[in-house]
Write a protein that holds these residues in place. Sequence first.
Motif, PDB file in Angstrom:
ATOM      1  N   GLY A 184      41.735 -58.621  -9.186  1.00  0.00           N
ATOM      2  CA  GLY A 184      40.815 -57.690  -9.829  1.00  0.00           C
ATOM      3  C   GLY A 184      39.370 -57.941  -9.402  1.00  0.00           C
ATOM      4  N   THR A 185      38.473 -57.106  -9.942  1.00  0.00           N
ATOM      5  CA  THR A 185      37.052 -57.221  -9.620  1.00  0.00           C
ATOM      6  C   THR A 185      36.256 -57.117 -10.918  1.00  0.00           C
ATOM      7  OG1 THR A 185      37.474 -56.075  -7.539  1.00  0.00           O
ATOM      8  CG2 THR A 185      35.176 -56.228  -8.218  1.00  0.00           C
ATOM      9  N   ALA A 186      35.317 -58.031 -11.108  1.00  0.00           N
ATOM     10  CA  ALA A 186      34.503 -58.031 -12.335  1.00  0.00           C
ATOM     11  C   ALA A 186      33.032 -57.924 -11.951  1.00  0.00           C
ATOM     12  CB  ALA A 186      34.755 -59.307 -13.132  1.00  0.00           C
ATOM     13  N   ILE A 187      32.378 -56.878 -12.476  1.00  0.00           N
ATOM     14  CA  ILE A 187      30.970 -56.613 -12.129  1.00  0.00           C
ATOM     15  C   ILE A 187      30.167 -56.449 -13.417  1.00  0.00           C
ATOM     16  CG2 ILE A 187      29.376 -54.959 -11.046  1.00  0.00           C
ATOM     17  CD1 ILE A 187      31.724 -54.321  -9.095  1.00  0.00           C
ATOM     18  N   GLY A 188      29.033 -57.130 -13.486  1.00  0.00           N
ATOM     19  CA  GLY A 188      28.145 -56.993 -14.634  1.00  0.00           C
ATOM     20  C   GLY A 188      26.801 -56.429 -14.190  1.00  0.00           C
ATOM     21  N   LEU A 189      26.277 -55.478 -14.954  1.00  0.00           N
ATOM     22  CA  LEU A 189      24.947 -54.909 -14.669  1.00  0.00           C
ATOM     23  C   LEU A 189      24.098 -54.992 -15.928  1.00  0.00           C
ATOM     24  CD1 LEU A 189      25.964 -51.631 -12.758  1.00  0.00           C
ATOM     25  CD2 LEU A 189      25.086 -53.758 -11.734  1.00  0.00           C
ATOM     26  N   ASP A 190      22.831 -55.269 -15.734  1.00  0.00           N
ATOM     27  CA  ASP A 190      21.904 -55.278 -16.870  1.00  0.00           C
ATOM     28  C   ASP A 190      20.525 -54.886 -16.333  1.00  0.00           C
ATOM     29  OD1 ASP A 190      22.028 -56.775 -19.887  1.00  0.00           O
ATOM     30  OD2 ASP A 190      20.018 -56.462 -19.046  1.00  0.00           O
ATOM     31  N   VAL A 191      19.754 -54.218 -17.184  1.00  0.00           N
ATOM     32  CA  VAL A 191      18.441 -53.742 -16.766  1.00  0.00           C
ATOM     33  C   VAL A 191      17.404 -54.878 -16.742  1.00  0.00           C
ATOM     34  CG1 VAL A 191      17.488 -53.111 -19.034  1.00  0.00           C
ATOM     35  CG2 VAL A 191      16.993 -51.676 -17.044  1.00  0.00           C
ATOM     36  N   GLU A 192      17.739 -55.983 -17.371  1.00  0.00           N
ATOM     37  CA  GLU A 192      16.785 -57.091 -17.504  1.00  0.00           C
ATOM     38  C   GLU A 192      17.106 -58.180 -16.455  1.00  0.00           C
ATOM     39  OE1 GLU A 192      14.025 -58.107 -19.588  1.00  0.00           O
ATOM     40  OE2 GLU A 192      14.218 -59.673 -18.096  1.00  0.00           O
ATOM     41  N   PRO A 193      16.230 -58.343 -15.457  1.00  0.00           N
ATOM     42  CA  PRO A 193      16.539 -59.297 -14.384  1.00  0.00           C
ATOM     43  C   PRO A 193      16.800 -60.723 -14.867  1.00  0.00           C
ATOM     44  CG  PRO A 193      14.689 -57.915 -13.754  1.00  0.00           C
ATOM     45  CD  PRO A 193      14.973 -57.605 -15.191  1.00  0.00           C
ATOM     46  N   ALA A 194      16.105 -61.149 -15.922  1.00  0.00           N
ATOM     47  CA  ALA A 194      16.317 -62.523 -16.397  1.00  0.00           C
ATOM     48  C   ALA A 194      17.733 -62.699 -16.951  1.00  0.00           C
ATOM     49  CB  ALA A 194      15.278 -62.875 -17.461  1.00  0.00           C
ATOM     50  N   MET A 195      18.255 -61.660 -17.598  1.00  0.00           N
ATOM     51  CA  MET A 195      19.635 -61.716 -18.098  1.00  0.00           C
ATOM     52  C   MET A 195      20.604 -61.850 -16.916  1.00  0.00           C
ATOM     53  SD  MET A 195      20.174 -61.645 -21.367  1.00  0.00           S
ATOM     54  CE  MET A 195      19.734 -60.955 -22.961  1.00  0.00           C
ATOM     55  N   VAL A 196      20.337 -61.080 -15.880  1.00  0.00           N
ATOM     56  CA  VAL A 196      21.207 -61.109 -14.701  1.00  0.00           C
ATOM     57  C   VAL A 196      21.168 -62.490 -14.055  1.00  0.00           C
ATOM     58  CG1 VAL A 196      21.502 -60.148 -12.370  1.00  0.00           C
ATOM     59  CG2 VAL A 196      21.049 -58.630 -14.313  1.00  0.00           C
ATOM     60  N   GLU A 197      19.973 -63.055 -13.977  1.00  0.00           N
ATOM     61  CA  GLU A 197      19.813 -64.397 -13.414  1.00  0.00           C
ATOM     62  C   GLU A 197      20.618 -65.418 -14.224  1.00  0.00           C
ATOM     63  OE1 GLU A 197      18.445 -65.382 -10.726  1.00  0.00           O
ATOM     64  OE2 GLU A 197      18.603 -67.532 -11.127  1.00  0.00           O
ATOM     65  N   GLN A 198      20.518 -65.305 -15.542  1.00  0.00           N
ATOM     66  CA  GLN A 198      21.239 -66.228 -16.421  1.00  0.00           C
ATOM     67  C   GLN A 198      22.755 -66.035 -16.267  1.00  0.00           C
ATOM     68  OE1 GLN A 198      19.884 -68.640 -17.906  1.00  0.00           O
ATOM     69  NE2 GLN A 198      21.205 -69.280 -19.584  1.00  0.00           N
ATOM     70  N   ALA A 199      23.191 -64.776 -16.140  1.00  0.00           N
ATOM     71  CA  ALA A 199      24.626 -64.490 -15.958  1.00  0.00           C
ATOM     72  C   ALA A 199      25.115 -65.090 -14.620  1.00  0.00           C
ATOM     73  CB  ALA A 199      24.861 -62.981 -15.974  1.00  0.00           C
ATOM     74  N   ARG A 200      24.294 -64.976 -13.588  1.00  0.00           N
ATOM     75  CA  ARG A 200      24.698 -65.538 -12.288  1.00  0.00           C
ATOM     76  C   ARG A 200      24.844 -67.053 -12.376  1.00  0.00           C
ATOM     77  NH1 ARG A 200      20.608 -61.701  -8.946  1.00  0.00           N
ATOM     78  NH2 ARG A 200      22.061 -60.002  -8.530  1.00  0.00           N
ATOM     79  N   ARG A 201      23.926 -67.684 -13.093  1.00  0.00           N
ATOM     80  CA  ARG A 201      24.013 -69.142 -13.260  1.00  0.00           C
ATOM     81  C   ARG A 201      25.291 -69.528 -13.974  1.00  0.00           C
ATOM     82  NH1 ARG A 201      18.039 -71.064 -15.168  1.00  0.00           N
ATOM     83  NH2 ARG A 201      17.010 -70.199 -13.351  1.00  0.00           N
ATOM     84  N   ARG A 202      25.558 -68.792 -15.058  1.00  0.00           N
ATOM     85  CA  ARG A 202      26.750 -69.090 -15.845  1.00  0.00           C
ATOM     86  C   ARG A 202      28.003 -68.904 -14.973  1.00  0.00           C
ATOM     87  NH1 ARG A 202      28.449 -66.307 -21.441  1.00  0.00           N
ATOM     88  NH2 ARG A 202      27.929 -68.274 -22.296  1.00  0.00           N
ATOM     89  N   ALA A 203      28.036 -67.827 -14.183  1.00  0.00           N
ATOM     90  CA  ALA A 203      29.189 -67.566 -13.311  1.00  0.00           C
ATOM     91  C   ALA A 203      29.325 -68.682 -12.270  1.00  0.00           C
ATOM     92  CB  ALA A 203      29.029 -66.213 -12.629  1.00  0.00           C
ATOM     93  N   GLY A 204      28.185 -69.120 -11.740  1.00  0.00           N
ATOM     94  CA  GLY A 204      28.204 -70.187 -10.737  1.00  0.00           C
ATOM     95  C   GLY A 204      28.800 -71.464 -11.310  1.00  0.00           C
ATOM     96  N   LYS A 205      28.419 -71.773 -12.549  1.00  0.00           N
ATOM     97  CA  LYS A 205      28.918 -73.007 -13.183  1.00  0.00           C
ATOM     98  C   LYS A 205      30.421 -72.959 -13.400  1.00  0.00           C
ATOM     99  CE  LYS A 205      24.797 -74.391 -15.691  1.00  0.00           C
ATOM    100  NZ  LYS A 205      24.086 -74.119 -16.930  1.00  0.00           N
ATOM    101  N   SER A 206      30.946 -71.751 -13.657  1.00  0.00           N
ATOM    102  CA  SER A 206      32.394 -71.679 -13.918  1.00  0.00           C
ATOM    103  C   SER A 206      33.169 -71.237 -12.671  1.00  0.00           C
ATOM    104  CB  SER A 206      32.675 -70.756 -15.102  1.00  0.00           C
ATOM    105  OG  SER A 206      32.178 -69.476 -14.822  1.00  0.00           O
ATOM    106  N   HIS A 207      32.532 -71.294 -11.497  1.00  0.00           N
ATOM    107  CA  HIS A 207      33.170 -70.944 -10.223  1.00  0.00           C
ATOM    108  C   HIS A 207      33.807 -69.555 -10.268  1.00  0.00           C
ATOM    109  CE1 HIS A 207      32.381 -75.048  -9.169  1.00  0.00           C
ATOM    110  NE2 HIS A 207      33.031 -75.435 -10.245  1.00  0.00           N
ATOM    111  N   SER A 208      33.128 -68.645 -10.957  1.00  0.00           N
ATOM    112  CA  SER A 208      33.625 -67.280 -11.102  1.00  0.00           C
ATOM    113  C   SER A 208      33.319 -66.470  -9.845  1.00  0.00           C
ATOM    114  CB  SER A 208      32.908 -66.651 -12.298  1.00  0.00           C
ATOM    115  OG  SER A 208      32.908 -65.261 -12.208  1.00  0.00           O
ATOM    116  N   ARG A 209      34.150 -65.438  -9.594  1.00  0.00           N
ATOM    117  CA  ARG A 209      33.896 -64.518  -8.479  1.00  0.00           C
ATOM    118  C   ARG A 209      33.187 -63.255  -8.962  1.00  0.00           C
ATOM    119  NH1 ARG A 209      38.533 -62.653  -7.760  1.00  0.00           N
ATOM    120  NH2 ARG A 209      38.147 -61.476  -5.880  1.00  0.00           N
ATOM    121  N   ALA A 210      32.881 -63.214 -10.262  1.00  0.00           N
ATOM    122  CA  ALA A 210      32.201 -62.029 -10.811  1.00  0.00           C
ATOM    123  C   ALA A 210      30.822 -61.875 -10.164  1.00  0.00           C
ATOM    124  CB  ALA A 210      32.052 -62.171 -12.325  1.00  0.00           C
TER     125      ALA A 210
END
Length: 227
Positions: free
Chosen positions: A88-114
């Motif tokens: 599957g494919t998991a994509i997240g979008l948000d209008v607030e860049p800081a939220m997106v940055e935080q989501a990317r960090r969280r994904a990186g920590k859990s070795h996610s492909r999102a």
Amino acid sequence: MNLIQRIHGQGQGPAHTHDESETHSHGVPFWVRHYDMIVNLITFGRTKTIHRETLSLAGLRPGDTVLDIGCGTGALLLEAENTVGPEGTAIGLDVEPAMVEQARRRAGKSHSRATFGVASIDQIPYPDDTFDVVFSTLMYHHLTESQKGAAFSELSRVLRPNGRLIMVDINPARRNILTSLPGHSQVEREDYVRSEVTERMQIAGFTVVEEGAHPSKQLSYAIGQKV
Ligand SMILES: C[S@@+](CC[C@H](N)C(=O)[O-])C[C@H]1O[C@@H](n2cnc3c(N)ncnc32)[C@H](O)[C@@H]1O
């Protein structure tokens, strides 16, 4: 502006601006770094349960392509990714860049492909018929009237035929703690998910297949299917 108003974007002007004095050295404001903890406090430690309840409404299948619009720090999407799996494919979008940055960090920590990107619900940067399932949780009440109309057209455009839109938001009719928070005067009215949201879904051509009280009683949900 208080913390809750910041979380809910009240009176910030352009959503991507933020006060540099509240930013730590990596560029993510304090309130975004601690967003998950704050939400968990507000929900009395039930965040994970609420996410699982929302996911169970969606009937996600392995291999699905899923979008979480207004994804915040990405917690729901990362749970969804476990269900859609490697096919599957998991994509997240948000209008607030800081939220997106935080989501990317969280994904990186859990070795996610999102993957995560900055975009507004009324201009989704994906082609027609891309997603099997779209989630929008606790973000509808942020939208202006003109964004609301455009949002449902966009959501219909990017969903595949028979794709499902799952919208979850505050149920003010229950007079819960969320509606008594500062910055929430705009939601102190009827159960708008089951009235306004379902009406807008129908106007945009969705069939409303289900609506009701979310298992977490402070929330309501509506599920629309693209015809
Ligand atoms: C209360 S948070 C909810 C975050 C997450 N969906 C959750 O359930 O925890 C609302 C999110 O919607 C985002 N948002 C507000 N307006 C938006 C828009 N027009 N397009 C996309 N995201 C938006 C905010 O930046 C924020 O991250």
